[in-house]
Design an enzyme around this catalytic site. Structure first.
Site, PDB file in Angstrom:
ATOM      1  N   ARG A  58       0.833  -1.425  -0.011  1.00  0.00           N
ATOM      2  CA  ARG A  58       0.059   0.125  -0.070  1.00  0.00           C
ATOM      3  C   ARG A  58       0.760   1.139   0.048  1.00  0.00           C
ATOM      4  NH1 ARG A  58      -4.187   0.664   4.343  1.00  0.00           N
ATOM      5  NH2 ARG A  58      -4.644   2.498   2.846  1.00  0.00           N
ATOM      6  N   ASP A  91      -2.496   8.219   4.050  1.00  0.00           N
ATOM      7  CA  ASP A  91      -1.860   8.398   2.934  1.00  0.00           C
ATOM      8  C   ASP A  91      -1.296  10.135   3.294  1.00  0.00           C
ATOM      9  OD1 ASP A  91      -4.820   8.763   1.303  1.00  0.00           O
ATOM     10  OD2 ASP A  91      -3.664  10.606   1.914  1.00  0.00           O
ATOM     11  N   HIS A 106      -5.934   7.550  12.340  1.00  0.00           N
ATOM     12  CA  HIS A 106      -5.530   6.087  12.309  1.00  0.00           C
ATOM     13  C   HIS A 106      -4.054   6.067  11.846  1.00  0.00           C
ATOM     14  CE1 HIS A 106      -9.875   5.467  11.298  1.00  0.00           C
ATOM     15  NE2 HIS A 106      -9.616   5.611  12.634  1.00  0.00           N
ATOM     16  N   THR A 172     -16.373   9.518   3.828  1.00  0.00           N
ATOM     17  CA  THR A 172     -16.076   8.502   4.746  1.00  0.00           C
ATOM     18  C   THR A 172     -17.611   7.988   4.901  1.00  0.00           C
ATOM     19  OG1 THR A 172     -15.712   7.989   7.061  1.00  0.00           O
ATOM     20  CG2 THR A 172     -16.585  10.232   6.623  1.00  0.00           C
TER      21      THR A 172
HETATM   22  N1  APR Z   1     -15.730  10.830  -3.922  1.00  0.00           N
HETATM   23  C1  APR Z   1     -16.651  10.976  -2.607  1.00  0.00           C
HETATM   24  N2  APR Z   1     -16.818   9.977  -1.921  1.00  0.00           N
HETATM   25  C2  APR Z   1     -16.167   8.768  -2.239  1.00  0.00           C
HETATM   26  C3  APR Z   1     -15.638   8.365  -3.401  1.00  0.00           C
HETATM   27  C4  APR Z   1     -15.333   9.701  -4.260  1.00  0.00           C
HETATM   28  N3  APR Z   1     -14.660   9.556  -5.490  1.00  0.00           N
HETATM   29  N4  APR Z   1     -15.552   7.102  -3.666  1.00  0.00           N
HETATM   30  C5  APR Z   1     -15.867   6.551  -2.475  1.00  0.00           C
HETATM   31  N5  APR Z   1     -16.610   7.423  -1.729  1.00  0.00           N
HETATM   32  C6  APR Z   1     -17.139   7.374  -0.242  1.00  0.00           C
HETATM   33  C7  APR Z   1     -17.938   5.998  -0.348  1.00  0.00           C
HETATM   34  O1  APR Z   1     -19.394   6.427  -0.632  1.00  0.00           O
HETATM   35  C8  APR Z   1     -18.051   5.689   1.511  1.00  0.00           C
HETATM   36  O2  APR Z   1     -18.877   6.708   1.915  1.00  0.00           O
HETATM   37  O3  APR Z   1     -16.016   7.067   0.646  1.00  0.00           O
HETATM   38  C9  APR Z   1     -16.603   6.459   1.658  1.00  0.00           C
HETATM   39  C10 APR Z   1     -15.557   5.277   1.687  1.00  0.00           C
HETATM   40  O4  APR Z   1     -15.753   4.729   3.195  1.00  0.00           O
HETATM   41  P1  APR Z   1     -14.704   3.646   3.597  1.00  0.00           P
HETATM   42  O5  APR Z   1     -14.446   2.815   2.551  1.00  0.00           O
HETATM   43  O6  APR Z   1     -15.463   2.910   4.949  1.00  0.00           O
HETATM   44  O7  APR Z   1     -13.740   4.541   4.121  1.00  0.00           O
HETATM   45  P2  APR Z   1     -13.545   5.344   5.524  1.00  0.00           P
HETATM   46  O8  APR Z   1     -14.768   5.734   5.957  1.00  0.00           O
HETATM   47  O9  APR Z   1     -12.310   6.310   5.430  1.00  0.00           O
HETATM   48  O10 APR Z   1     -13.053   4.010   6.388  1.00  0.00           O
HETATM   49  C11 APR Z   1     -12.731   4.467   7.777  1.00  0.00           C
HETATM   50  O11 APR Z   1     -11.983   2.103   8.293  1.00  0.00           O
HETATM   51  O12 APR Z   1     -11.145   0.224   7.510  1.00  0.00           O
HETATM   52  C12 APR Z   1     -10.813   1.427   8.423  1.00  0.00           C
HETATM   53  O13 APR Z   1      -9.113   2.330   9.267  1.00  0.00           O
HETATM   54  C13 APR Z   1      -9.812   2.212   8.228  1.00  0.00           C
HETATM   55  O14 APR Z   1      -9.541   4.593   8.137  1.00  0.00           O
HETATM   56  C14 APR Z   1     -10.395   3.618   7.779  1.00  0.00           C
HETATM   57  C15 APR Z   1     -11.792   3.453   8.294  1.00  0.00           C
END
Ligand code: APR
Length: 231
Positions: A58, A91, A106, A172
């Site tokens: 990653r 990142d 995190h 998120t």
């Molecule tokens: N633009 C805006 N939003 C987007 C896009 C995009 N191009 N692509 C995806 N998303 C949104 C999705 O709809 C979702 O709501 O981004 C979010 C991604 O959610 P997750 O994959 O759950 O990521 P995150 O919320 O950062 O996860 C939180 O979970 O795995 C652990 O520690 C890890 O920090 C991470 C935490």
């Protein structure tokens, strides 16, 4: 006259358009790995070499990625607001886009630390290998908060949220706590905004402006809403 405080909570969605996979879009298999085998404290105890390999992979991806227009838009908001970014992302794209106040709830994939002493933190040059040791002789590990581990920066993030004049959520799913609970520290009357490609569930949080668009487009749409509050 001090600038209005804009606090921004970001997640993997803001880095999606930089080519970095999100967690929940990759239906649980993350770059082909099961999250439980590579992103938990138990995984590290059980098979540290696999965990190192996962983060080495990653980290190369992060190094190749570039900040996208959403990261840049947030950095440019520093001209008009006192911007604090609270990110769940490991990142460094916010920093590379020019944001100057970034709090990584995190951890940070470009840093590593002694597995025995979390205050011994170092920049990662290439990969981290089993056998690489910190100055205390302990194995070096990614400076990342795994599931089952405490989130030491949450206290600081909560204080930022409590003093926000404006609060913005970008990309998120709001499913991982305590990060997802940050919005609850924002006072009731503070205007809140969310930008997400597919809006996450938000309890009937008052006066929230929701924009269901990819981050790069959604940021263009939300900025005029924020600027309305500039005195
Ligand atoms: N633009 C805006 N939003 C987007 C896009 C995009 N191009 N692509 C995806 N998303 C949104 C999705 O709809 C979702 O709501 O981004 C979010 C991604 O959610 P997750 O994959 O759950 O990521 P995150 O919320 O950062 O996860 C939180 O979970 O795995 C652990 O520690 C890890 O920090 C991470 C935490």
């Amino acid at each position: 006259m001090s600038k209005m405080k804009l606090v921004v909570l970001t997640g993997a969605g803001i880095s999606a358009e930089s080519g970095l996979k999100t967690f929940r879009d990759s239906d649980g298999l993350w770059e082909g790995y099961d999250i439980n085998e590579v992103a938990t404290a138990t995984a590290w105890r059980r098979n540290p070499a696999l965990v190192q390999e996962f983060y080495n992979l990653r980290r190369r991806g992060v190094r190749e990625a570039k900040p996208n227009a959403a990261h840049v838009a947030l950095a440019e908001l520093e001209n008009d607001f006192d911007v604090s970014i609270v990110t769940q992302n490991i990142d460094d794209l916010h920093e590379r886009a020019g944001s100057t106040k970034v709090l990584h709830l995190h951890g940070e994939i470009l840093k590593m630390r002694s597995e025995a002493n979390e205050s011994l933190v170092y920049p990662v040059e290439g990969d981290i290998k089993m056998g690489d040791r910190a100055e205390d002789g302990a194995q070096l590990r990614p400076h990342i908060v795994w599931f089952e581990e405490p989130v030491p920066m949450m206290e600081k993030a909560a204080i930022l949220a409590r003093h926000a004049d404006l609060f913005l959520i970008v990309g998120t799913s709001l499913v991982v706590y305590p990060a997802a609970g940050l919005v609850n520290y924002v006072p009731y009357h503070v205007p809140k905004f969310v930008v997400d490609k597919k809006l996450p569930y938000l309890s009937p949080v008052q006066n929230i402006v929701a924009i269901e668009k990819p981050a790069t487009e959604g940021m263009k749409e939300v900025i005029p809403h924020l600027r309305k509050y500039l005195v």
